[in-house]
Design a protein around this motif. Sequence first.
Motif, mmCIF file in Angstrom:
data_model
loop_
_atom_site.group_PDB
_atom_site.id
_atom_site.type_symbol
_atom_site.label_atom_id
_atom_site.label_comp_id
_atom_site.label_asym_id
_atom_site.label_seq_id
_atom_site.Cartn_x
_atom_site.Cartn_y
_atom_site.Cartn_z
ATOM 1 N N ARG A 209 14.109 55.607 -7.212
ATOM 2 C CA ARG A 209 14.889 55.335 -6.004
ATOM 3 C C ARG A 209 15.734 54.073 -6.087
ATOM 4 N N GLY A 210 15.450 53.183 -7.048
ATOM 5 C CA GLY A 210 16.247 51.971 -7.172
ATOM 6 C C GLY A 210 17.647 52.210 -7.712
ATOM 7 N N PHE A 211 17.917 53.407 -8.204
ATOM 8 C CA PHE A 211 19.207 53.665 -8.849
ATOM 9 C C PHE A 211 20.232 54.331 -7.940
ATOM 10 N N LEU A 212 19.796 54.977 -6.872
ATOM 11 C CA LEU A 212 20.752 55.762 -6.105
ATOM 12 C C LEU A 212 21.770 54.879 -5.396
ATOM 13 N N GLY A 213 23.017 55.161 -5.635
ATOM 14 C CA GLY A 213 24.157 54.573 -4.956
ATOM 15 C C GLY A 213 25.302 55.550 -5.115
ATOM 16 N N PHE A 214 26.178 55.602 -4.157
ATOM 17 C CA PHE A 214 27.223 56.619 -4.161
ATOM 18 C C PHE A 214 28.066 56.566 -5.427
ATOM 19 N N ASP A 215 28.559 55.384 -5.769
ATOM 20 C CA ASP A 215 29.437 55.263 -6.937
ATOM 21 C C ASP A 215 28.697 55.570 -8.232
ATOM 22 N N LEU A 216 27.436 55.124 -8.340
ATOM 23 C CA LEU A 216 26.660 55.381 -9.545
ATOM 24 C C LEU A 216 26.354 56.874 -9.675
ATOM 25 N N TRP A 217 26.064 57.507 -8.545
ATOM 26 C CA TRP A 217 25.813 58.958 -8.545
ATOM 27 C C TRP A 217 27.038 59.714 -9.048
ATOM 28 N N LEU A 218 28.207 59.362 -8.525
ATOM 29 C CA LEU A 218 29.430 60.041 -8.962
ATOM 30 C C LEU A 218 29.694 59.805 -10.443
ATOM 31 N N ALA A 219 29.445 58.585 -10.911
ATOM 32 C CA ALA A 219 29.682 58.278 -12.325
ATOM 33 C C ALA A 219 28.760 59.098 -13.223
ATOM 34 N N ALA A 220 27.505 59.243 -12.821
ATOM 35 C CA ALA A 220 26.565 60.034 -13.618
ATOM 36 C C ALA A 220 26.930 61.519 -13.575
ATOM 37 N N TRP A 229 17.292 62.653 -8.556
ATOM 38 C CA TRP A 229 16.958 61.258 -8.303
ATOM 39 C C TRP A 229 16.150 61.144 -7.012
ATOM 40 N N ARG A 230 15.198 60.230 -7.033
ATOM 41 C CA ARG A 230 14.461 59.926 -5.814
ATOM 42 C C ARG A 230 15.291 58.972 -4.956
ATOM 43 N N VAL A 231 15.199 59.126 -3.629
ATOM 44 C CA VAL A 231 15.919 58.244 -2.715
ATOM 45 C C VAL A 231 14.924 57.558 -1.787
ATOM 46 N N ARG A 232 15.348 56.452 -1.208
ATOM 47 C CA ARG A 232 14.499 55.724 -0.267
ATOM 48 C C ARG A 232 14.287 56.549 1.001
ATOM 49 N N SER A 233 13.153 56.318 1.647
ATOM 50 C CA SER A 233 12.789 57.122 2.816
ATOM 51 C C SER A 233 13.728 56.898 3.989
ATOM 52 N N ASN A 234 14.430 55.752 4.024
ATOM 53 C CA ASN A 234 15.329 55.478 5.147
ATOM 54 C C ASN A 234 16.769 55.900 4.883
ATOM 55 N N ALA A 235 17.021 56.579 3.775
ATOM 56 C CA ALA A 235 18.385 57.043 3.477
ATOM 57 C C ALA A 235 18.794 58.111 4.500
ATOM 58 N N VAL A 236 20.025 58.026 4.969
ATOM 59 C CA VAL A 236 20.537 58.981 5.949
ATOM 60 C C VAL A 236 21.063 60.203 5.208
ATOM 61 N N ALA A 262 34.172 59.639 4.655
ATOM 62 C CA ALA A 262 35.236 60.173 3.808
ATOM 63 C C ALA A 262 34.703 60.535 2.432
ATOM 64 N N ASP A 263 35.218 61.622 1.882
ATOM 65 C CA ASP A 263 34.905 62.061 0.517
ATOM 66 C C ASP A 263 33.406 62.118 0.238
ATOM 67 N N PRO A 264 32.638 62.857 1.014
ATOM 68 C CA PRO A 264 31.198 62.947 0.743
ATOM 69 C C PRO A 264 30.916 63.739 -0.528
ATOM 70 N N ALA A 265 29.782 63.459 -1.153
ATOM 71 C CA ALA A 265 29.336 64.207 -2.329
ATOM 72 C C ALA A 265 28.216 65.151 -1.907
ATOM 73 N N PRO A 266 28.347 66.447 -2.173
ATOM 74 C CA PRO A 266 27.295 67.389 -1.772
ATOM 75 C C PRO A 266 26.045 67.212 -2.623
ATOM 76 N N VAL A 267 24.900 67.278 -1.979
ATOM 77 C CA VAL A 267 23.612 67.195 -2.673
ATOM 78 C C VAL A 267 22.646 68.170 -2.018
ATOM 79 N N ARG A 268 21.573 68.414 -2.722
ATOM 80 C CA ARG A 268 20.464 69.189 -2.161
ATOM 81 C C ARG A 268 19.267 68.267 -2.052
ATOM 82 N N VAL A 269 18.531 68.341 -0.947
ATOM 83 C CA VAL A 269 17.430 67.425 -0.667
ATOM 84 C C VAL A 269 16.112 68.192 -0.709
#
Length: 321
Positions: A209-220, A229-236, A262-269
């Motif tokens: 969960r320490g790695f998730l960030g919008f820009d880093l996700w797009l780069a990967a 990737w795991r995300v923090r429990s308070n992520a919206v 703006a420009d959201p990235a689709p994910v599955r949770v």
Amino acid sequence: MTPDCPLPPRQPGPAARRLTLVDEVVAECGRTEERRRLLPAGVVMYFVLAMCLFSGQGYEEVGRLLTPGLERERRWSKTWRVPTSGAIGRARLRLGAQPVKVLFARVCRPVAVPATMGAWFRGLRLVSVDGTTFDLPDTETNAAFFGRPGTGRGQGRSAYPQARAVALVGCGTHAVFAADVAPLAVHETVLARRLFPSLTRGMLLLADRGFLGFDLWLAAAATGADLLWRVRSNAVLPVVTALPDGSYLSEIIAARDKNRRADPAPVRVIEYTLGPRGKGTVYRLVTTLLDPATAPAKELAALYQNSPNPTDETLKHRYCI
């Protein structure tokens, strides 16, 4: 006694090819020496590699263990004596880090084969990204370049300088195939981004969960690799579409665009709880694998739990040199 000039390796043989590669890297990095030394640059390269194999031994013992192998590969025609620790230290300074980096880039690749347990998920090669810090010798040079962590006791700083390292590791093999080391002040997400060129289509990258960030996700994701990737429990993570396996489609956005979205990235949770009812730990995973038919939620949850990122000790062993 001093060694004779190195002899050419035997033909052909895998060991001979490895010797030739090291010699090529030494020459490419401009470390080939005119002067005949007890520790020429090529031998120092093998010594650095041997330090990882015999990480619990001192300099001179590693040299003693290394000598018979080099003699068998006809590196010298006469007996070679083991240098002192001081001579080995000076030889490592002459060699520098660049030849080791170049050799690593030449030979380190994911090594899992189709039969490797824990290395695959439905045809995707499992890899993970993880980071660690490790202590360095307490010298002024190390402290100035790498820095020291703070502490709430004594003088407010650690007794030892520390370096930060991040690596891409093959699941099932724990083989490091990309890595970077930097001063402690450099965040692990910065180092992770530098490693993404080693990702390819057909891989599934796991991250904590320490790695998730919008820009880093797009780069990967731009590398063609899939992500889990795991995300923090308070992520919206708003529910866009509920899926039959209990997961749901959502989207992540940059913090700077949280109002405009703006420009959201689709994910599955995928959400699940481990532990006693009411007291368990809630896990939330996001993935680029949007189709539950090809990647069921239960399988992804089990995959994440059973394919942990490398431990600090695993990474530190690989950075022991």
